[in-house]
Every structure is written in structure tokens, then in C-alpha cells.
Design an enzyme around this catalytic site. Sequence first.
Site, PDB file in Angstrom:
ATOM      1  N   ASP A  61       0.807  -1.224   0.000  1.00 51.51           N
ATOM      2  CA  ASP A  61       0.000   0.000   0.000  1.00 51.51           C
ATOM      3  C   ASP A  61       0.841   1.276   0.000  1.00 51.51           C
ATOM      4  O   ASP A  61       0.305   2.364   0.251  1.00 51.51           O
ATOM      5  CB  ASP A  61      -0.925  -0.006   1.226  1.00 51.51           C
ATOM      6  CG  ASP A  61      -2.138  -0.915   1.029  1.00 51.51           C
ATOM      7  OD1 ASP A  61      -2.854  -0.731   0.030  1.00 51.51           O
ATOM      8  OD2 ASP A  61      -2.359  -1.808   1.875  1.00 51.51           O
ATOM      9  N   HIS A 161     -12.145   5.321   5.323  1.00 50.90           N
ATOM     10  CA  HIS A 161     -11.638   6.527   5.983  1.00 50.90           C
ATOM     11  C   HIS A 161     -12.697   7.636   5.959  1.00 50.90           C
ATOM     12  O   HIS A 161     -13.583   7.635   5.085  1.00 50.90           O
ATOM     13  CB  HIS A 161     -10.402   7.063   5.249  1.00 50.90           C
ATOM     14  CG  HIS A 161      -9.156   6.252   5.445  1.00 50.90           C
ATOM     15  ND1 HIS A 161      -8.418   5.768   4.387  1.00 50.90           N
ATOM     16  CD2 HIS A 161      -8.516   5.862   6.573  1.00 50.90           C
ATOM     17  CE1 HIS A 161      -7.359   5.109   4.863  1.00 50.90           C
ATOM     18  NE2 HIS A 161      -7.398   5.144   6.181  1.00 50.90           N
ATOM     19  N   CYS A 248      -5.540  10.000  -1.550  1.00 50.23           N
ATOM     20  CA  CYS A 248      -4.628   9.031  -0.919  1.00 50.23           C
ATOM     21  C   CYS A 248      -3.220   9.020  -1.499  1.00 50.23           C
ATOM     22  O   CYS A 248      -2.281   8.609  -0.827  1.00 50.23           O
ATOM     23  CB  CYS A 248      -5.173   7.618  -1.069  1.00 50.23           C
ATOM     24  SG  CYS A 248      -6.919   7.490  -0.775  1.00 50.23           S
TER      25      CYS A 248
HETATM   26  C1  CIR Z   1      -5.613   0.449   2.798  1.00 48.93           C
HETATM   27  O1  CIR Z   1      -6.555  -0.289   3.057  1.00 48.93           O
HETATM   28  O2  CIR Z   1      -4.927   0.958   3.692  1.00 48.93           O
HETATM   29  C2  CIR Z   1      -5.273   0.723   1.355  1.00 48.93           C
HETATM   30  N1  CIR Z   1      -5.568  -0.420   0.566  1.00 48.93           N
HETATM   31  C3  CIR Z   1      -6.030   1.925   0.836  1.00 48.93           C
HETATM   32  C4  CIR Z   1      -5.654   3.203   1.524  1.00 48.93           C
HETATM   33  C5  CIR Z   1      -6.355   4.371   0.947  1.00 48.93           C
HETATM   34  N2  CIR Z   1      -5.937   5.570   1.576  1.00 48.93           N
HETATM   35  C6  CIR Z   1      -6.718   6.596   1.814  1.00 48.93           C
HETATM   36  O3  CIR Z   1      -7.922   6.518   1.587  1.00 48.93           O
HETATM   37  N3  CIR Z   1      -6.184   7.657   2.370  1.00 48.93           N
END
Ligand code: CIR
Length: 264
Positions: A61, A161, A248
Amino acid sequence: MSLLALTRELSDRIVECELTHLAREPIDVARARAEHAAYEAALRALGCDVRRVPPAPELPDGVFVEDTAVVLDEVAVLCRPGAASRRPEVASVAAALARFRETAAVVSPGTLDGGDVLRAGRTLFVGRSARTNDAGIAQLRAAVGAYGYEVVPVDFSGCLHLKTAATLAAAGVALVNPAWVDPAALAPLRTVAVDPGEPMAANALLVGDALLYPAEFPRTRARLEAAGARVVTVPAGELAKAEGGVTCCSVIFRVPGGADGARG
Ligand code: CIR
């Protein structure tokens, strides 16, 4: 003042990413990389100086750098991501940020994901989530309170989130999915609701006066434009399979005089 955007190259191991609310679907890594390149190009076109932190091919990630730090003008707060697999992502971002900011860090038992922190001026709305706990929120408050920031915890449900459910679309205006977060929890922000047929459409990235936005949500895009937003679209459907949105993939902050405006 100019804007610096930290990003990180996408790992081939993104196919092993954390998933919370989505079922695992095959991810076309080449397509995800092309989306990421288009995203970085869009940031550059909007005036950001895009700098990649060192690649981390072992971290599935790692491309989602937003979750590793909350950067304000006065201080950078290094996160302690709620998913243990993501904690090794922080050190390399911390090293990049140390050139530009004083830093503070969330420590155990606190957890905080940057994706849960929605900044609106001097208010930080922070989602209580599977990734962000009350200890993490309290540590964030302790780190930023002296600079005049108010930290407001927000409950939400149905997505990963807080910023999956709500993001800032313009000064004083949030784009929200009201099925996941109560718009009243974001007062005094005014809200624009996503189209009900596009539940994942609340994640937008405000860069200056432009809104970087996934191409996959035309009906919500029309609502944003009707509300006066200048929307710039990027393809984001492949990264969305990893539960990532447009906020993200970067950490954006102001730097006096550009990337050379590092601290002495
Ligand atoms: C996770 O589950 O941590 C990652 N696959 C996705 C993170 C996405 N980040 C965000 O929304 N800030």
C-alpha cells in the site's frame, strides 16, 4: 509559496493491498501505474512540484502516502497507521518531510491514518475508524493545538476513511456521502452530496482552486460543477480497487519558494 506534492511509485505488490470494505478484485498493475502517472501529471499541471519518496516495492500500500502524515504549515504529524502492514511506510516519508517541517509523531497505543483527517482551515475533522483511534486523535490534538488548530472527532460508517465519505471541495464546502457521514458533523461547512448512485464519489482533492477528481463519477461531477467547482478529472478506477482515492496518493503542502525552500 508553492506547493510540493510527495508521491511514491506504485508497488507490484499492490495486488496484496489491505482491503476493508471492498471484495478483492484483480488489479491490472500496468493500468494502475498509468493512472498514477496521469495523477502525477495532473498535479504538475496544477502547479505542484511532484517529488517521489523512495520506492518501497515490498510494501503493497506504499503508493497511498496520504495515510503516513498530516502536514500543516507549522508542523508535520507522522501517523501510526492502523494497519500494522502499513507502519513501515512512515519512515521514508518522515525523512522527506524533515527537510521542510518540524515533526511530531503518533505513538502506540495511538493509531492515525491521514485518510481520516479532513482539514478545513484551522479545523481538523478526524474520523474515528478501524484505522484511527481515540488515542491517536488525542495525540494529534496535542501536536497541533498550540498552533491554533481545533481537532473535531467525527463518527462515520460504511467506508474505510473519513475522506472516503467527505472531502473539502472548496473553501467552506464539503463533498459528502450522507449515507456514510452526517453532514451536520462537519458544521459549519456547507455540503454538496454525491449522487446516490455513486457512493464512492466523495473523495476529491482540492489543489489551489481546482478539484482533482475521478473520471468515474460523472453525475457527482455535474453536481460539483453546478456548485461552481473547477473540476479536473483523472482516471482512478484501478486504484479504487485497492480502496484508494485521489487524496490518498499524495501529501501536499506549502513550501516557501518551492522544494528548495527547505528548513535551514
Ligand atoms: C488500505 O486499506 O490501507 C489501502 N488499501 C487503501 C488506503 C487508501 N488511503 C486513503 O484513503 N487515504
